[in-house]
Scaffold this motif. Structure first.
Motif, short mmCIF file in Angstrom:
data_model
loop_
_atom_site.label_atom_id
_atom_site.label_comp_id
_atom_site.label_asym_id
_atom_site.label_seq_id
_atom_site.Cartn_x
_atom_site.Cartn_y
_atom_site.Cartn_z
N SER A 30 -1.91 -13.46 13.54
CA SER A 30 -1.02 -13.31 12.37
C SER A 30 -1.39 -12.11 11.51
O SER A 30 -0.75 -11.84 10.50
CB SER A 30 -1.04 -14.59 11.53
N GLY A 31 -2.48 -11.42 11.91
CA GLY A 31 -2.88 -10.22 11.17
C GLY A 31 -4.13 -10.36 10.34
O GLY A 31 -4.58 -9.41 9.71
N LYS A 32 -4.74 -11.56 10.35
CA LYS A 32 -5.98 -11.76 9.59
C LYS A 32 -7.13 -11.03 10.28
O LYS A 32 -7.33 -11.16 11.49
CB LYS A 32 -6.31 -13.25 9.50
N PRO A 33 -7.96 -10.29 9.53
CA PRO A 33 -9.09 -9.54 10.15
C PRO A 33 -10.31 -10.45 10.34
O PRO A 33 -11.32 -10.33 9.67
CB PRO A 33 -9.37 -8.46 9.11
#
Length: 385
Positions: A30-33
């Motif tokens: 989902s784009g979380k680092p």
């Protein structure tokens, strides 16, 4: 139509990391680092000699045929030499060594070979969750024995001896210990061998962390008389960064190895020859390898200590192995704590609760994380501290 699953599945749950990592992967997608500081999967490469060995082996005549259930003789000889050189333990390569596709399968093979339904198994708390799940899967009953910081994460054998042990068939021990990093000692192993002898229990030491940040590798089989009651599992996964290769071993008396082989020979068709050749190269590596790896892990561990301090944790600087076991401030729920950090800071740490009730209030950091990523985690969590 729904086909009913076996009742044994009611006794186990999906492995924590199998389930939790799906959640972590979804967050990353989902784009979380996400910074994964939870898993003990070595991120460094195996020795170059090992990689070259498997590359050369795949073109050898017969390389792609079924292999011996006992491994090629050269591999058993290499394991025997390794044990004699590193642990001062003499093993007959013909009948006291059985290579495994990772030591995890050995836990199942040993359990199938020795446990009947209703037998009891002494399992450390905290300890590796697979000891419990495999015990349940074969229809035996786990009986937990306490490991606590006040006793240096060693069992209270005098207290255990007062209990009814008449149904106990196996006792799992694991030194250097995961998750706490307690090193164990020959004195402890002597006491364990005497305990197992007195109570007619099969003692199994799970020993994959001997050479990680540990200047004194030991084997339970060094103890005189140990082969009468003990087996030892070992693995190349952590020591040589070969986790995905699935190479392990179980060592012990001929009688016990033959019993395990009865199970193993009905569950696989031998290890790929190229992997065995790579394992031989690893077992023959020079001592410079261990020094090089431990230099890297020492640098990482120092940074993990800094991170643990930021979170208000206490930790033992004498602990060994691939993890840092840290005690949270009193009253903090570790499961809730790591979830908060995961969702708010995108840092994944292991809660101690998954290793047993005595792990409550603790968290575990893996050293299989680059220094750059540990520094990034420090930056993220300093803001919260």
């Amino acid at each position: 139509m729904s086909i009913q699953t076996a009742k044994r599945l009611e006794t186990v749950e999906e492995y924590y990391f199998s389930k939790k990592l799906r959640e972590v992967r979804a967050l990353a997608a989902s784009g979380k680092p996400i910074l994964n500081m939870a898993i003990g999967s070595p991120d460094l490469d195996p020795p170059k000699e090992v990689v070259e060995s498997i590359q050369n082996a795949v073109v050898l005549d017969g390389a792609h045929k079924y292999q011996s259930y006992q491994g090629i003789p050269e591999l058993r000889e290499a394991i025997s030499n390794f044990y004699e050189n590193k642990y001062k333990v003499v093993l007959d390569p013909e009948n006291e060594i059985l290579p495994l596709m990772g030591s995890k399968e050995g836990i199942m093979h040993i359990s199938l070979a020795y446990l009947n339904e209703g037998d009891e198994v002494l399992v450390p708390n905290p300890g590796y969750p697979t000891y419990t799940s495999v015990t349940n899967l074969v229809g035996a009953k786990p009986v937990y024995y306490d490991l606590v910081a006040e006793n240096e994460w060693e069992p209270d054998l005098k207290d255990l001896a007062k209990k009814d042990l008449s149904k106990v068939k196996i006792m799992w021990v694991n030194y250097p210990h995961m998750p706490t990093g307690a090193n164990g000692s020959i004195d402890l192993f002597k006491k364990l061998v005497n305990f197992a002898t007195d109570h007619n229990i099969l003692l199994v030491n799970d020993n994959p962390y001997s050479f990680v940040l540990n200047d004194n590798p030991i084997s339970i089989l060094f103890v005189p008389g140990a082969k009468n009651v003990a087996l030892e599992l070992n693995s190349l996964s952590k020591t040589f960064n070969m986790a995905g290769w699935r190479v392990g071993m179980v060592n012990g008396s001929q009688e016990k190895i033959e019993a395990i082989l009865k199970v193993k020979s009905n569950m696989d068709s031998g290890m790929f020859q190229g992997i065995q050749k790579g394992a031989i190269a690893a077992l023959n590596i020079s001592d410079d390898w261990y020094s090089k790896m431990n230099t890297i892990y020492k640098e990482r561990r120092k940074l993990i200590w800094e991170l643990a301090s930021i979170l208000g944790c206490n930790y033992d600087k004498t602990a060994t192995g691939m993890f840092v076991w840290a005690k949270l401030p009193k009253g903090i729920n570790a499961v809730e704590f790591i979830d908060t950090i995961l969702y708010e800071n995108s840092v994944f740490i292991t809660p101690g609760d998954i290793f047993g009730s005595n792990g409550a209030g603790y968290i575990r950091f893996s050293l299989c994380v680059t220094k750059e990523n540990i520094k990034e985690a420090i930056k993220r969590l300093q803001v919260e501290a």
